[in-house]
Design a protein around this motif. Sequence first.
Motif, short mmCIF file in Angstrom:
data_model
loop_
_atom_site.label_atom_id
_atom_site.label_comp_id
_atom_site.label_asym_id
_atom_site.label_seq_id
_atom_site.Cartn_x
_atom_site.Cartn_y
_atom_site.Cartn_z
N TYR A 139 -3.05 6.12 7.45
CA TYR A 139 -2.29 5.98 5.91
C TYR A 139 -0.57 6.55 6.11
CZ TYR A 139 -0.90 7.96 1.03
OH TYR A 139 0.07 7.79 0.18
N MET A 140 -0.87 7.95 6.94
CA MET A 140 0.93 8.71 7.22
C MET A 140 1.38 8.04 8.06
SD MET A 140 0.26 11.68 5.73
CE MET A 140 1.18 12.65 6.20
N LEU A 141 1.10 7.41 9.55
CA LEU A 141 1.64 6.20 9.88
C LEU A 141 2.48 5.01 8.52
CD1 LEU A 141 0.18 6.72 13.41
CD2 LEU A 141 2.16 7.07 12.74
N SER A 142 1.24 3.80 8.08
CA SER A 142 1.89 3.01 7.35
C SER A 142 2.89 3.72 6.54
CB SER A 142 0.48 2.97 6.67
OG SER A 142 -0.09 1.95 7.19
N ARG A 143 2.53 5.15 5.66
CA ARG A 143 4.19 5.31 5.51
C ARG A 143 5.18 5.36 5.66
NH1 ARG A 143 5.52 4.78 1.44
NH2 ARG A 143 5.32 6.96 0.25
N MET A 144 4.96 6.24 6.48
CA MET A 144 5.99 6.91 7.09
C MET A 144 7.01 5.06 7.56
SD MET A 144 4.37 9.77 9.57
CE MET A 144 6.31 9.58 10.58
N THR A 145 6.08 4.33 8.90
CA THR A 145 6.88 3.05 8.67
C THR A 145 7.63 1.70 8.22
OG1 THR A 145 4.86 3.05 10.51
CG2 THR A 145 6.55 1.05 10.18
N SER A 146 6.97 1.58 6.35
CA SER A 146 6.89 0.93 6.14
C SER A 146 8.22 2.11 4.96
CB SER A 146 6.10 1.62 4.47
OG SER A 146 6.24 -0.01 3.09
N TRP A 147 8.26 3.50 4.60
CA TRP A 147 9.68 3.71 4.03
C TRP A 147 10.32 3.66 5.05
CZ3 TRP A 147 12.43 8.28 5.07
CH2 TRP A 147 13.46 8.69 4.04
N LEU A 148 10.90 3.75 6.01
CA LEU A 148 11.69 3.92 7.09
C LEU A 148 12.42 2.15 6.84
CD1 LEU A 148 11.25 4.97 10.59
CD2 LEU A 148 13.15 5.92 8.73
N GLU A 149 11.71 2.00 6.30
CA GLU A 149 12.18 0.07 6.91
C GLU A 149 12.75 0.11 5.52
OE1 GLU A 149 8.80 -2.30 10.16
OE2 GLU A 149 8.11 -1.79 7.80
#
Length: 222
Positions: free
Chosen positions: A55-65
């Motif tokens: 969840y955390m890696l998904s949120r961080m990755t998507s937010w950056l993009e």
Amino acid sequence: SPMYFQMFGLAKELRNRDIEEIREILSKKIHDLQESFDGIDNWSLNLGNKPNIYYMLSRMTSWLEEQTIEEGRPVPDSWPAWDTYFARNLSDPWEVEHIWANHYERHTAEFSSDSAFQEARNRFGALLLLPKSVNASLSDLSVQDKVPVYLKQNLLARLANSESMQNDPRLKAKVSKLSTAAEAIAGEMDEAQIARRTAFYKALCLEIWLSLIHISEPTRQA
């Protein structure tokens, strides 16, 4: 279940409120929270928290993009929404990538035991998201053999490569505003680099949190 009564009470408090009233109520409650992101400093992947890591890696990755897309332009199809990163029902689902391969023998100079190596290898800052097919192809490679591949992946993975921001001024501008700098991986990566990557992840989590709740206090830890 431990949150049932708290959430029921909150739901009653928010009932029939308009969006500005809801924002004001929630912002005040967030200001009063005692929790912080300090637990990330020693957070490591294990069987019990794997969904949380996803969840955390998904949120961080998507937010950056999302933050680096020019206003008015669509998000590229190659950059899925955060819930797609998190989804498990895909033909080629995203998986947690360990930057260090599972080879303790390569790190005996740093660690006195395999268990100590595994703890460091599983630290939050030593993890990324990659498609399952790519992840499998990298499993035994050295870090320096992996880093060029990361440059072709999602933005969080690209940041591990020193070339990631050379032709991406929007990404450079975004990460430069964080309290902890993004640092490309040097050499085969060591524990100190993992700690610095973890600190960057922590700063990224805080920035996402603050952006969601509309609080303009960059040093606030909620």
